[in-house]
Write a protein that holds these residues in place. Sequence first.
Motif, PDB file in Angstrom:
ATOM      1  N   ARG A  45     -16.659  60.740 -91.364  1.00 34.07           N
ATOM      2  CA  ARG A  45     -15.904  59.852 -92.244  1.00 34.07           C
ATOM      3  C   ARG A  45     -15.849  60.476 -93.633  1.00 34.07           C
ATOM      4  N   GLU A  46     -14.668  60.471 -94.247  1.00 39.20           N
ATOM      5  CA  GLU A  46     -14.515  61.080 -95.559  1.00 39.20           C
ATOM      6  C   GLU A  46     -13.889  60.102 -96.544  1.00 39.20           C
ATOM      7  N   TYR A  47     -14.280  60.263 -97.779  1.00 37.74           N
ATOM      8  CA  TYR A  47     -13.795  59.435 -98.876  1.00 37.74           C
ATOM      9  C   TYR A  47     -12.322  59.717 -99.128  1.00 37.74           C
ATOM     10  N   VAL A  48     -11.568  58.648 -99.441  1.00 36.28           N
ATOM     11  CA  VAL A  48     -10.143  58.795 -99.756  1.00 36.28           C
ATOM     12  C   VAL A  48      -9.852  58.349-101.193  1.00 36.28           C
ATOM     13  N   ALA A  49     -10.210  57.107-101.521  1.00 36.02           N
ATOM     14  CA  ALA A  49      -9.877  56.575-102.841  1.00 36.02           C
ATOM     15  C   ALA A  49     -10.719  55.343-103.117  1.00 36.02           C
ATOM     16  N   ARG A  50     -10.852  55.004-104.424  1.00 35.30           N
ATOM     17  CA  ARG A  50     -11.546  53.798-104.809  1.00 35.30           C
ATOM     18  C   ARG A  50     -10.923  53.232-106.072  1.00 35.30           C
ATOM     19  N   ILE A  51     -11.159  51.928-106.297  1.00 36.17           N
ATOM     20  CA  ILE A  51     -10.663  51.268-107.485  1.00 36.17           C
ATOM     21  C   ILE A  51     -11.734  50.333-108.021  1.00 36.17           C
ATOM     22  N   ASN A  52     -11.953  50.404-109.315  1.00 34.94           N
ATOM     23  CA  ASN A  52     -12.885  49.497-109.966  1.00 34.94           C
ATOM     24  C   ASN A  52     -12.207  48.134-110.077  1.00 34.94           C
ATOM     25  N   TRP A  53     -12.884  47.089-109.590  1.00 29.97           N
ATOM     26  CA  TRP A  53     -12.206  45.799-109.468  1.00 29.97           C
ATOM     27  C   TRP A  53     -11.870  45.177-110.815  1.00 29.97           C
ATOM     28  N   SER A  54     -12.708  45.339-111.801  1.00 31.49           N
ATOM     29  CA  SER A  54     -12.447  44.695-113.085  1.00 31.49           C
ATOM     30  C   SER A  54     -11.522  45.520-113.968  1.00 31.49           C
ATOM     31  N   SER A  55     -11.761  46.816-114.036  1.00 31.56           N
ATOM     32  CA  SER A  55     -10.973  47.648-114.952  1.00 31.56           C
ATOM     33  C   SER A  55      -9.699  48.189-114.319  1.00 31.56           C
ATOM     34  N   GLY A  56      -9.701  48.304-112.986  1.00 33.07           N
ATOM     35  CA  GLY A  56      -8.542  48.897-112.326  1.00 33.07           C
ATOM     36  C   GLY A  56      -8.529  50.409-112.329  1.00 33.07           C
ATOM     37  N   SER A  57      -9.570  51.020-112.856  1.00 33.71           N
ATOM     38  CA  SER A  57      -9.600  52.486-112.855  1.00 33.71           C
ATOM     39  C   SER A  57      -9.706  53.003-111.430  1.00 33.71           C
ATOM     40  N   THR A  58      -9.089  54.140-111.176  1.00 32.84           N
ATOM     41  CA  THR A  58      -8.989  54.677-109.823  1.00 32.84           C
ATOM     42  C   THR A  58      -9.524  56.099-109.731  1.00 32.84           C
ATOM     43  N   ALA A  59      -9.849  56.488-108.516  1.00 32.10           N
ATOM     44  CA  ALA A  59     -10.280  57.856-108.243  1.00 32.10           C
ATOM     45  C   ALA A  59      -9.832  58.220-106.840  1.00 32.10           C
ATOM     46  N   TYR A  60      -9.568  59.524-106.637  1.00 35.03           N
ATOM     47  CA  TYR A  60      -9.014  59.984-105.371  1.00 35.03           C
ATOM     48  C   TYR A  60      -9.686  61.270-104.905  1.00 35.03           C
ATOM     49  N   ALA A  61      -9.692  61.453-103.586  1.00 32.98           N
ATOM     50  CA  ALA A  61     -10.071  62.736-103.041  1.00 32.98           C
ATOM     51  C   ALA A  61      -8.986  63.746-103.373  1.00 32.98           C
ATOM     52  N   GLU A  62      -9.365  65.004-103.534  1.00 32.99           N
ATOM     53  CA  GLU A  62      -8.398  66.034-103.880  1.00 32.99           C
ATOM     54  C   GLU A  62      -7.300  66.146-102.832  1.00 32.99           C
ATOM     55  N   SER A  63      -7.646  65.902-101.578  1.00 33.78           N
ATOM     56  CA  SER A  63      -6.693  66.087-100.491  1.00 33.78           C
ATOM     57  C   SER A  63      -5.544  65.081-100.520  1.00 33.78           C
TER      58      SER A  63
END
Length: 117
Positions: A45-63
């Motif tokens: 299993r590999e990470y894809v993306a996440r979002i901070n619930w309060s701020s809405g900031s996001t992060a993504y896997a490079e792929s």
Amino acid sequence: QVQLVESGGGLVQAGGSLRLSCTASERTFSTYAMGWFRQAPGKEREYVARINWSSGSTAYAESVKGRFTISRDNAENTVYLQMNSLKPDDTAVYYCYIDPSAGGRTWGQGTQVTVSS
């Protein structure tokens, strides 16, 4: 314990788009973050993306950066994953998760995404 229900998976041709949804069964007052992982056959299993619930900031896997967009609807307790320019390598079961402010991570049941070449 909160439950997560995913939808939106399916079969699409390479270059196409899909939008995944993940809805929590109860109000997420104490949510820290939500996101997505994926697991292809025979792979971890590999990470894809996440979002901070309060701020809405996001992060993504490079792929997936530049092709996928994660967003949330606080009122609907829902997180979305918009997937564009899909590739056969994106074929996997996609799992959403929720990280509460206290306690352990909860996973959804997974939704299959298949990208044909």
